[in-house]
Design a protein around this motif. Structure first.
Motif: not given
Lengths: 663, 379
Positions: A161-162, A575-581, B169-174, B298-303
């Motif tokens: 995000p930065i 807040f950028y949800p994908v990177r949680q940053m 799909m275990q994408r809980f936040t979504d 906060s991880m991707s499913p693979q991680d």
């Protein structure tokens, strides 16, 4: 399309090998055909690299996640501009940009180098090709952006995000144009060493390249500094961070090179020194690339655990720096020295300038590398920061800056320092006055602040004095003076502009550091705060949704003297949800040359928000001065003498020689 | 196919760039002396200008003029470089030329065949989303639904459909965000609130937090018979160490649930598990701590899968060193079953029974527990 780009990259690597070897042999064997290969190959190599880069950029633009590099650094929801700038917002892509610029400059030499002696041109292109080959190999072997994923993921991991900022669109390309521009100076130097002689046209060719590189590097560093200023939310504009130093060292050395090349070009003196300086400048550019790209800065030990990339760059570094310096040691003695001059003269002033600048470069180098050495030897992590540089770098810079106005006014070969001092009396008096006014009438001004303001005024007026004296102010009628001013070579204006820009930057730094104010407080919506005569009302926090982030935007109203709002500043936490940053978007309001700077902190339980406010007087001059310096370089580039150097067939060389010898 | 044509054309172009200058007629190059002379001549005119402007004193200017003149003289005595173009190319030159022309296709095709993926087409996202849904993977379908919802964020039904898919799909936040949107747009329902609670709990690695609890309670208010909400609320009690209350709640559920309810198995399993001293065993073989859970969400499913695998391996290791931990064994067996590694689950069960002895109380418990997971001991 993607694989076409990959193939074009491989092909460009093959061509760079040809570009290295064939012209080199051609120059050795004195074979015109072999030498002629360099030009078309350099141009084709650039076209292929550009194709490769375009393929990667289009993969980014169309979110093609079958490329691992795109998947790691992009997201389909990003705005298009950040999708594209994301191409070079990562290691692999930025290295591709690096070679793209390298081959671009090589192609320029090939396209416009027809007035160079054939063997010099061949050797320059060969060295340029060698640098290219090394970096192509580095990319293909350790940092290939075209590695594919099969099956392709459906969504990417987002750009840091930065980096999702307009700064990424401008800063790296400018910086790389600067870094890599010095590669041409380097190639010319090594080519001269290979040939064992320096043609008279050498300096005329190297100086414009130095100017171009220096101009872009100045812009790149200034842009980077402004970016850090508004994006990091600390309100600082320079942190003496190793990454910043990495770009600052080539700038210092490049500035020295710029000045020594003048002496070489005009007086054919300082040849060997200029050659060495060109090698050192590009070596520092390579070192900068190494420091930033190998991960050695994060931790020496992290570097040691995944050393492929780092070791590769280290090899490139050793090969080019070590090789060129070894060549220098072998060949320098064969080069002839040039014109003579007295210590007090323009030449002498430029030598002094070089002395100070190279020492300053060495200081920054020590400050940057020392922590790495300590960490490697003793496991201690230390950081060398502002205190070290304030103690070492500043004392070196101050005398240099004091001397700047003298240089352009001194005559060549033998100068009269007293006459110059007399001409500078007005500027000196004005600087003194500025110091007194600062010390007496501005509250909170320290002695240092007054001296700083005086120094800045001295630089600005000194640059203007230079123009005035050369136009003949006081000696001739106004009409003639204007005509003489307009008739001055562009390079004189370039010098004056660059020195003036330096003065403006100094003024901006002094203004911000000495007269800036800062407040940290917790504010409730509706509260007001006073900061250096400006009243701000905190209107509240408003949530908003961006394309790939959510934000809490804090709005502030700038209250005018009549009590009505006259402007709005807003700062946000995103807040950028994908990177949680989370990132901070600072709020900046430019008032004249100064700025109000707001950075939002954490939200308290009772609705109060921590707010950091800065009043930064004259801060825009820091970067405005850099823009003026760039304008100076551009002005110098337009000077007519830089276009000279090609043999014209109009005149017979015999009669030229005859006219030359008769004084 | 098209790619190979383009590659061939590019190679041809690059080879021509090398070939043409080699084959072309050698241009007559001006000797380098000419270049120097031009520069010196310009230096002289510039010197005159500088002298006129007073930038150099007359005496020094004369001196400088003499310096330049000396350089020009030296240039003449050095003599022009002999014209070399007429000379026939040496054998060496011919060798270099041939090698260069051959190197371009050989290096490029050789290297590309090693590192390239010529058969893999470009896959722009828009194109992938536009193709026939029947050919799409689940991921692509979800992405398509996401694109639709990004364009029409007020489509409550869309969120309602997508939310359970996210959950699976275990994408809980979504999933939590989708349930919230569905509730906001299409109103409250027990199923949505219960789903929201499950999503929040899932994001926290299965811990029923206060937020999740709120959601489940809201679901029960709307539909007191909602099994999912009751089950998780009881689970929350168990996690707080209030085992008696949890057991009572589960027992009450069993009494209420229809005989064919899918929740019956889950409740029985939970009851079986809650009999063991949960808190005591936590120190011996602890599950993921809060930091791990935070990291996992906060991880991707693979991680996430990789992390879970390492945690399970860690538990396995601990049990090798400290085997008298029935709770740990059950957790390990269960983990392997969840991960779909039936063989390892069976092996772990066998090891557990071996530790405590085949006829022991624990062994019986293990067998019953494994049976509830659909696993039978082979040994």
């Amino acid at each position: 399309m993607v694989e076409t780009g990959h193939f074009a990259l491989v092909l460009a690597f093959a061509l760079s090998l040809v570009q290295t070897i064939v012209p080199l042999f051609g120059a050795r064997l004195n074979n015109q055909r072999l030498m002629a290969v360099g030009g078309p190959v350099a141009v084709t190599g650039f076209a292929l690299t550009a194709l490769s880069f375009a393929a990667l950029a289009s993969a980014y633009a169309s979110s093609d996640f079958s490329l691992a590099n795109v998947w790691e650094n992009s997201h389909s929801l990003q705005p298009m501009i950040y999708k594209i700038t994301g191409t070079w917002g990562n290691h692999e892509g930025s290295m591709l940009l690096w070679v793209l610029i390298l081959t671009f400059f090589g192609a320029l030499v090939a396209a416009f180098g027809s007035n160079l002696p054939a063997s010099l041109r061949a050797n320059v292109l060969a060295v340029q090709g060698a640098i290219g080959a090394a970096f192509f190999l580095f990319i293909l072997a350790t940092s290939n952006p075209f590695i594919r994923l099969n099956p392709a993921p459906i969504e990417g991991r987002d750009l840091n995000p930065i980096l999702q900022d307009l700064g990424l669109a401008i800063h790296p390309p400018l910086l790389y144009l600067g870094y890599v521009g010095f590669s041409i100076c380097f190639s010319f130097s090594v080519a001269a060493l290979i040939e064992g002689r320096i043609d008279a046209s050498w300096a005329r060719w190297v100086r414009p390249w130095t100017l171009v590189a220096w101009m872009f590097l100045t812009g790149g560093i200034a842009m980077g500094s402004y970016w850090a200023y508004y994006e990091l939310g600390w309100g600082g504009f320079w942190f003496w961070d190793p990454v910043e130093n990495a770009s600052f060292m080539p700038w210092l050395a490049g500035t020295a090179l710029l000045h020594s090349a003048i002496v070489m070009e005009k007086r054919s003196a300082l040849k060997i020194w200029t050659l060495l300086l060109a090698i050192l400048t590009f070596s520092l550019s390579l070192l900068g690339t190494f420091l930033v790209r190998s991960g050695v800065l994060t931790s020496v030990h992290a570097f040691a655990t995944d050393p492929t990339r780092g070791v590769f760059i280290l090899c490139i570094l050793t090969l080019f720096i070590g090789g060129s310096l070894a060549l220098f040691a072998l060949r320098a003695s064969r080069l002839t020295a040039g014109g003579l001059f007295h210590p007090i003269s323009r030449e002498g002033a430029l030598v002094l300038n070089n002395l100070f600048l190279t020492t300053a470069t060495a200081t920054v180098l020590v400050g940057t590398l020392y922590p790495l050495v300590v960490e490697a030897l003793s496991d201690d992590k230390i950081s060398v920061g502002a205190p070290f540089f304030n103690l070492t770098f500043a004392p070196l810079m101050v005398p240099l800056l004091v001397m700047v106005p003298f240089g352009p006014l001194l005559a060549w070969k033998r100068g009269d320092i007293l006459a110059v001092a007399q001409r500078l009396m007005t500027a000196f008096a004005a600087a003194l006055l500025a110091m007194l006014v600062t010390a007496l009438f501005i509250s909170g001004a320290t002695v240092l602040a007054a001296l700083g303001v005086g120094l800045a005024v001295w630089l600005v007026l000194g640059a203007l004095t230079d123009l005035a004296v050369k136009a003949g102010l006081g000696n001739v009628a106004t009409g003639i003076m204007v005509r003489r001013l307009l008739g001055l070579p562009r390079s004189v204006f370039g010098t004056a502009l660059a020195h003036l820009g330096l003065g403006l930057t100094v003024l901006g730094i002094v203004g911000t550091l000495c007269f800036g104010t800062e407040k940290i407080l917790s504010m409730h919506p509706g509260e007001t705060v006073d900061l250096s005569g400006h009243t701000l009302r905190f209107a509240g926090i408003y949530p908003a949704q961006g394309p790939n982030f959510s934000e809490d935007r804090g709005r502030f109203e700038l209250i005018g003297p009549a009590g009505n709002p006259v402007g709005e500043i807003s700062s946000a936490k995103r807040f950028y949800p994908v990177r949680q940053m989370t990132t901070t978007e600072s709020g900046i309001k430019t008032l004249g040359l100064s700025q109000l700077y707001i950075s939002l902190g954490d939200e308290g339980k009772d609705g109060a928000v921590v707010v950091r406010l800065w009043w930064k007087p004259l801060v825009t001059l820091i970067w405005g001065g850099a823009l003026v310096m760039m304008a100076g370089a551009a002005m110098s580039l337009m000077d007519r003498r830089l276009r000279v150097g090609a043999p014209s067939r109009r005149r017979k060389q015999a009669d030229a020689a005859a006219t030359a010898i008769s004084p | 196919m098209l790619f190979w044509v383009i590659a061939a054309i590019l190679t041809l172009g690059a080879s021509l760039a090398v070939l043409l200058p080699l084959a072309g007629g050698a241009k007559s190059a001006s000797p380098s002396g000419d270049h120097d002379l031009e520069v010196y001549r310009d230096q002289l005119t510039e010197l005159d200008r500088d002298a006129a402007r007073g930038l150099i004193q007359p005496a020094e200017a004369a001196e400088a003029r003499a310096e330049i003149a000396r350089r020009i003289l030296r240039l003449d005595t050095a003599g022009p470089v002999a014209g070399s173009s007429a000379r026939p190319a040496s054998a060496m030159a011919r060798l270099v030329a041939t090698a260069a022309v051959l190197a371009v296709p050989l290096v490029s095709w050789g290297l590309y065949s090693q590192i390239g993926s010529p058969d893999l087409p470009s896959q722009p996202l828009a194109e992938r989303l536009a193709k026939n849904p029947a050919d799409s993977s689940v991921d692509e379908l979800v992405a398509r639904a996401e694109a639709h919802l990004a364009a029409n964020p007020s489509d409550g039904r869309g969120w309602d459909v997508l939310a359970p898919v996210y959950l699976r799909m275990q994408r809980f936040t979504d999933a939590a965000a989708a349930y919230r949107n569905a509730i906001r747009l299409d109103g409250d329902s027990a199923a949505r609130q219960a789903g929201l609670g499950e999503a929040i709990a899932g994001a926290a690695g299965g811990i029923v937090s206060a937020d999740a609890q709120d959601a489940f309670e809201a679901a029960l208010k709307l539909d007191p018979a909602n099994a999912k909400a009751s089950f998780y609320l009881a689970m929350g009690l168990a996690q707080e160490g209030r085992d008696k209350e949890a057991e009572a709640a589960w027992q009450a559920m069993l009494a209420r649930l229809a005989p064919d309810s899918p929740w019956r198995g889950a409740v029985e399993q939970a009851l079986a598990k809650s009999g063991a001293p949960e808190v005591a065993s936590a120190t011996d073989a602890k599950g993921p701590d809060a930091a791990d859970v935070g990291a996992a969400s906060s991880m991707s499913p693979q991680d996430r899968e990789a992390m879970i695998n390492t945690m399970v391996a860690g538990l396995d290791d601990k049990l090798r060193q400290n085997p008298r931990d029935p709770e740990g064994w059950m957790r390990l067996v269960r983990s392997y079953v969840v991960l779909g590694k039936a063989d390892q689950a069976r092996a772990a069960l066998g090891r557990a029974i071996a530790v405590f002895g085949a006829g022991s109380e624990e062994a019986k418990k293990f067998t019953a527990f494994a049976a509830s997971l659909g696993l039978t001991a082979t040994e």
